[in-house]
Design an enzyme around this catalytic site. Structure first.
Site, PDB file in Angstrom:
ATOM      1  N   SER A  65       0.832  -1.203   0.000  1.00 27.07           N
ATOM      2  CA  SER A  65       0.000   0.000   0.000  1.00 27.07           C
ATOM      3  C   SER A  65       0.871   1.259   0.000  1.00 27.07           C
ATOM      4  O   SER A  65       1.715   1.400  -0.881  1.00 27.07           O
ATOM      5  CB  SER A  65      -0.980  -0.048   1.187  1.00 27.07           C
ATOM      6  OG  SER A  65      -1.998   0.889   1.024  1.00 27.07           O
ATOM      7  N   ASP A  90      -8.257  -2.997  -7.251  1.00 27.46           N
ATOM      8  CA  ASP A  90      -7.712  -2.772  -5.909  1.00 27.46           C
ATOM      9  C   ASP A  90      -8.791  -2.246  -4.954  1.00 27.46           C
ATOM     10  O   ASP A  90      -9.384  -1.186  -5.190  1.00 27.46           O
ATOM     11  CB  ASP A  90      -6.568  -1.759  -6.024  1.00 27.46           C
ATOM     12  CG  ASP A  90      -5.899  -1.497  -4.705  1.00 27.46           C
ATOM     13  OD1 ASP A  90      -4.770  -1.963  -4.531  1.00 27.46           O
ATOM     14  OD2 ASP A  90      -6.502  -0.835  -3.834  1.00 27.46           O
ATOM     15  N   HIS A  99      -6.438  -6.007  -1.549  1.00 31.51           N
ATOM     16  CA  HIS A  99      -5.479  -4.936  -1.299  1.00 31.51           C
ATOM     17  C   HIS A  99      -4.428  -5.498  -0.355  1.00 31.51           C
ATOM     18  O   HIS A  99      -4.749  -5.813   0.782  1.00 31.51           O
ATOM     19  CB  HIS A  99      -6.188  -3.732  -0.665  1.00 31.51           C
ATOM     20  CG  HIS A  99      -5.301  -2.531  -0.489  1.00 31.51           C
ATOM     21  ND1 HIS A  99      -4.824  -1.792  -1.549  1.00 31.51           N
ATOM     22  CD2 HIS A  99      -4.807  -1.933   0.621  1.00 31.51           C
ATOM     23  CE1 HIS A  99      -4.086  -0.785  -1.096  1.00 31.51           C
ATOM     24  NE2 HIS A  99      -4.055  -0.857   0.223  1.00 31.51           N
TER      25      HIS A  99
END
Ligand SMILES: *[C@@H]1O[C@H](CO)[C@@H](O)[C@H](O)[C@H]1NC(C)=O
Ligand SMILES: *[C@@H]1O[C@H](CO)[C@@H](O)[C@H](O)[C@H]1NC(C)=O
Length: 416
Positions: free
Chosen positions: A198, A294, A361
């Site tokens: 991330s 995502d 994610h």
């Protein structure tokens, strides 16, 4: 399933990007941030299988001005490698959104994402950080490190706001962490992988060539970005949520000077915080692992509540089976943008790709998405296998999934 949900709720809260300035939402997020429910659950049942690794604060970091948003020292978790992995290192940069305004950064100081005072004293090493061959076939016996994220600008800011006592020292934290790890033995590495998820996946892209530059040419150094492919996309109302937010991060935290000049000489600095404008210029071998849809970007960039005030997208966002054809097309357009963003990158033999058609994610940190019997696959290869094959140059890996809904191996995150 419960575990994913709790984890994602916690992740979402820290990804607070000041979209909604409503006090209620803010207070709710503060509560969630300070009492992340998934951690309570972990603390209650530390399974026999757990590898709990203690937090180390970086000695000497404060004197170098390498500090978290609130001025406390940054930290990392380190589990030493063994056997044939003793001189190999995987460095995983933690993620957790950004702060783009004084207000969101002041709030962040009261959380583990802005202060080591609030960090967990130990973390469970799973997925790419696991020390068990059956969980982490490529890297289990390497030196494994998780660097904590407490600056709010993907380890890339430089500045100080005196009025609010906010230290924007992401770049210095990066340097201090690397120096510390070099002194712990990383200087002798013959193999090294910089990874991150991330906001940490974006940091891995931003720092990839610097990482490679720490080592002599004989060291095999590569980078992995997991869920770091943040696109400069248009939301369902036609706005540019992420671009607006990144502009705040880059400006407030003094990120510009740490962005590659190959980009900033041509483009606005905010655009140079987007991987699509960076990845084709990275010289070090790089692997991009990302879900084509995502989940964070769907939730926070494409369909943030501010762009859907009447909740027309709500049902579709929480349950894909309730999307109509134009909504599905919107997601497919996003996937196409992602594929075109990596097109040039993909042409290089040294680079790898795993873009699966899931609503996920971060797939490298948790065991169920990294490597298990039913973990996500493309062409029958699990994420861990694809990345291991690429790192060790066993095969070229350009795994691009067919579009939704063809993939039955996804572990999709459940959005609110
Ligand atoms: C740590 O991770 C392992 C592997 O995913 C899991 O089996 C175990 O329950 C976890 N432990 C804690 C305390 O969360
Ligand atoms: C799909 O749903 C959206 C949101 O409710 C709506 O604006 C759009 O017109 C619908 N499209 C179709 C083809 O039904």
């Amino acid at each position: 399933m419960k575990w994913y949900l709790l984890w994602v709720l916690s992740l979402w809260s820290v990804a607070l990007i000041d979209l909604s300035r409503s006090e209620d939402v803010f207070e709710e997020l503060i509560a969630e941030e300070i009492f992340p429910s998934y951690l309570d659950e972990e603390a209650v049942s530390p399974g026999a299988n757990s590898l709990m690794v203690p937090l180390t604060l970086i000695p000497g970091a404060v004197s170098k001005g390498a500090v978290c948003l609130d001025g406390t020292p940054p930290g990392y978790h380190f589990h030493r490698g063994f056997g044939s992995g003793a001189n190999s290192w995987v460095i995983h940069l933690e993620g957790g959104g950004w702060c783009n305004t004084i207000r969101s950064c002041v709030f962040r100081k009261t959380t583990r994402r802005g202060s080591s005072k609030f960090m967990e004293k130990q973390l469970n090493f799973t997925g790419i950080l696991s020390n068990k061959p059956e969980e982490n076939p490529g890297f289990y016996n390497w030196n494994r490190v998780r660097v904590r994220y407490c600056d709010g600008a993907s380890f890339a800011g430089e500045g100080y706001d005196e009025a609010n006592q906010l230290y924007f020292r992401g770049q210095r934290i990066w340097s201090a962490a690397m120096e510390e790890l070099m002194s712990k033995g990383m200087r002798n590495a013959n193999q090294a992988l910089l990874s991150g998820c991330s906001a940490g996946g974006l940091a891995s892209i931003l720092h990839c060539d610097e990482f490679k530059g720490l080592f002599p040419g004989t060291t095999k150094a590569k980078c992995l970005s997991d869920a770091g492919l943040f696109l400069d996309a248009t939301n369902v109302a036609g706005g540019h949520t992420l671009r607006d937010m990144f502009e705040g991060v880059v400006t407030l935290q003094g990120v510009q000077k740490n962005l590659p000049s190959s980009c900033t000489s041509q483009k606005d600095p905010t655009l140079c915080f987007f991987p699509q404008n960076l990845v084709s210029n990275i010289k070090t071998p790089m692997f991009l692992l990302n879900a084509a849809y995502d989940a964070w970007q769907v939730d926070q960039s494409l369909i943030p509540s501010i762009a859907d005030p009447h909740g027309l997208w709500h049902d579709c966002k929480v349950d894909r089976l309730r999307c109509n054809t134009s909504q599905i097309k919107f997601f497919q357009d996003f996937r196409n943008q992602m594929l075109s963003a990596v097109e040039v990158f993909s042409q290089s033999n040294q680079n790898g790709l795993f873009i699966n058609s899931c609503f996920a994610h971060c797939q490298s940190e948790l065991q169920p998405t990294w490597y298990e019997n039913d973990s996500p696959r493309v062409g029958n290869k699990a994420v861990a296998v694809a990345i291991t094959d690429w790192f060790f140059d066993r095969t070229a890996v350009k795994a691009i999934d067919c579009p939704y809904p063809c993939d039955k191996t996804c572990h999709d995150l459940v959005l609110k």
